[in-house]
Scaffold this motif. Structure first.
Motif, short mmCIF file in Angstrom:
data_model
loop_
_atom_site.label_atom_id
_atom_site.label_comp_id
_atom_site.label_asym_id
_atom_site.label_seq_id
_atom_site.Cartn_x
_atom_site.Cartn_y
_atom_site.Cartn_z
N GLU A 1 0.82 -1.22 0.00
CA GLU A 1 0.00 0.00 0.00
C GLU A 1 0.85 1.26 0.00
N GLU A 2 1.94 1.25 0.76
CA GLU A 2 2.80 2.43 0.83
C GLU A 2 3.39 2.78 -0.53
N ASN B 1 2.43 1.63 -3.55
CA ASN B 1 1.43 1.80 -4.61
C ASN B 1 0.95 3.23 -4.71
N THR B 2 1.04 3.99 -3.63
CA THR B 2 0.60 5.38 -3.64
C THR B 2 1.75 6.35 -3.93
N ASN B 3 2.94 5.82 -4.16
CA ASN B 3 4.10 6.65 -4.47
C ASN B 3 4.17 6.86 -5.98
N PRO B 4 3.94 8.09 -6.47
CA PRO B 4 3.93 8.31 -7.93
C PRO B 4 5.28 8.08 -8.59
N ARG C 1 3.41 -3.79 -10.78
CA ARG C 1 2.51 -4.11 -9.68
C ARG C 1 2.21 -5.61 -9.65
N PRO D 1 -3.07 8.01 -12.89
CA PRO D 1 -2.53 7.06 -11.90
C PRO D 1 -3.12 5.67 -12.10
#
Length: 369
Positions: free
Chosen positions: A99-100, A102-105, A111, A367
């Motif tokens: 989760e950490e 996956n939200t980092n652009p 994935r 995204p």
């Protein structure tokens, strides 16, 4: 890894037979393989004839340990990769899919959608990931489209290094493109110019109009290091047909410096100069503005190469100085001659249409979902 257990399906090789033997298991987990790998399959073509060129069920695996399939819940095309747990590939891949991250652009590691155990074998797993295309298919149309690709790969490798992970094999063959946004209909995984259902050509928009996303893949040689301990030196690997100088010298060095070399060599061989070891990679005109940075990235002395943080900073400065007309100019293959005038005229009208649609010169993808 795949082992042949039977030869009654004479048209399948031993690796394909392994996947066929796990058809029901994968179906139960929600993944449907192509007709060729389903129980009771009989060829629609005559083996040994030219029919194999035109039959969908004659298309074999591009890699013995990677199978394409559709996720049954939404017909999303995925890659099923069989890996050894002992290599640590699944651990690194899932680390960058939490989760950490996956939200980092700035995270551009592929994935992982799911990890499946292999029935009866503790040291093997099947990693489920999005199916990706080769980065140069279709070709880049503009300088800005390629700048978007460079940016994501630089950010991706920088993100790995910031998390104390060295890729160690980040050549062109281990970079992929999620191009689903570009295609009006699903393309075929083995013959990507055709539709998945084999009814015609797979039509697509440009990268400018429907931006894809790019990913670092294949972490079988990657290493994660303890940030509290001195980073050990590693022997460099041959990557993408090129061996770093420290590899030729058989001298271990900082694996992060080797990563910088491999990525710089990818840019040089795929765009700036072409690859003399591959006749189908002539290079692309228009990228000389990257020459000073690339030259530093591929310095013979690993200690003189910039870090990925420095590469990212210098790349951002370079791109920030490029005029819009440079970014929108056509990326011309170095072996292109006769068709150049016609493509140039078409490009002028196409560029005007993209500007009217307010499409940025450097594509900006949505995204990932």
């Amino acid at each position: 890894m795949p082992q042949a257990t039977t030869t009654n399906l004479y048209a399948l090789d031993e690796n394909e037979l392994w996947w066929t033997g796990h058809f029901e298991y994968l179906k139960e987990r929600g993944y449907m393989m192509r007709p060729r790998y389903r129980p009771g399959w009989q060829p629609s073509y005559r083996p040994g004839t030219l029919d194999v060129l035109f039959a969908e069920d004659a298309q074999t695996l591009p890699h013995p340990y990677i199978m394409d399939a559709l996720r049954m819940s939404d017909s999303y095309m995925v890659a099923l990769k069989l890996v050894k747990v002992s290599t640590g590939e699944d651990a690194i891949a899932t680390f960058f899919s939490n989760e950490e991250h996956n939200t980092n652009p700035r995270n551009h590691c592929i994935r992982v959608l799911e990890v499946l155990p292999v029935p009866g074998i503790d040291d093997e797993k099947i990693i489920v990931m999005p199916w990706l295309r080769k980065i140069m298919d279709p070709r880049f149309r503009t300088i800005g489209e390629a700048v978007h690709f460079f940016r994501e790969m630089i950010e991706g490798l920088q993100c790995m290094h910031q998390n104390n992970v060295a890729h160690r094999d980040c050549a062109r063959n281990n970079l992929g493109m999620d191009a689903n946004s570009m295609f009006t209909r699903e393309y075929h995984p083995i013959v990507p110019k055709k539709r998945y259902n084999w009814t015609g050509r797979a039509l697509h928009h440009s990268r400018t109009r429907r931006p894809p996303r790019y990913y670092l893949i294949d972490f079988g040689q990657s290493r994660m290091y303890d940030p509290l301990q001195p980073r050990p030196s590693e022997y460099a690997l041959k990557s993408g047909g090129h061996t770093p100088p420290e590899g030729d010298a058989d001298t271990p060095c900082d694996p992060f410096a080797t990563d910088v070399y491999i990525l710089g060599t990818m840019i040089r061989a795929s765009f700036l100069d072409g690859d003399p070891n591959a006749s189908h990679r002539p290079g692309v005109d228009g990228f000389e503005f990257l020459r000073p940075l690339v030259n530093d990235m591929i310095a013979d002395d690993p200690t003189k190469r910039p870090t990925m943080d420095e590469v990212a900073s210098r790349f951002s400065d370079i791109v920030g100085k490029l005029h819009w007309w440079k970014l929108r100019s056509r990326a011309v293959q170095k072996d292109e001659f006769l068709s150049t005038p016609f493509r140039t005229v078409y490009h002028i009208f196409w560029t005007a249409s993209m500007m009217l649609l307010l499409k940025p010169a450097i594509p900006s993808p949505k995204p990932p979902q």
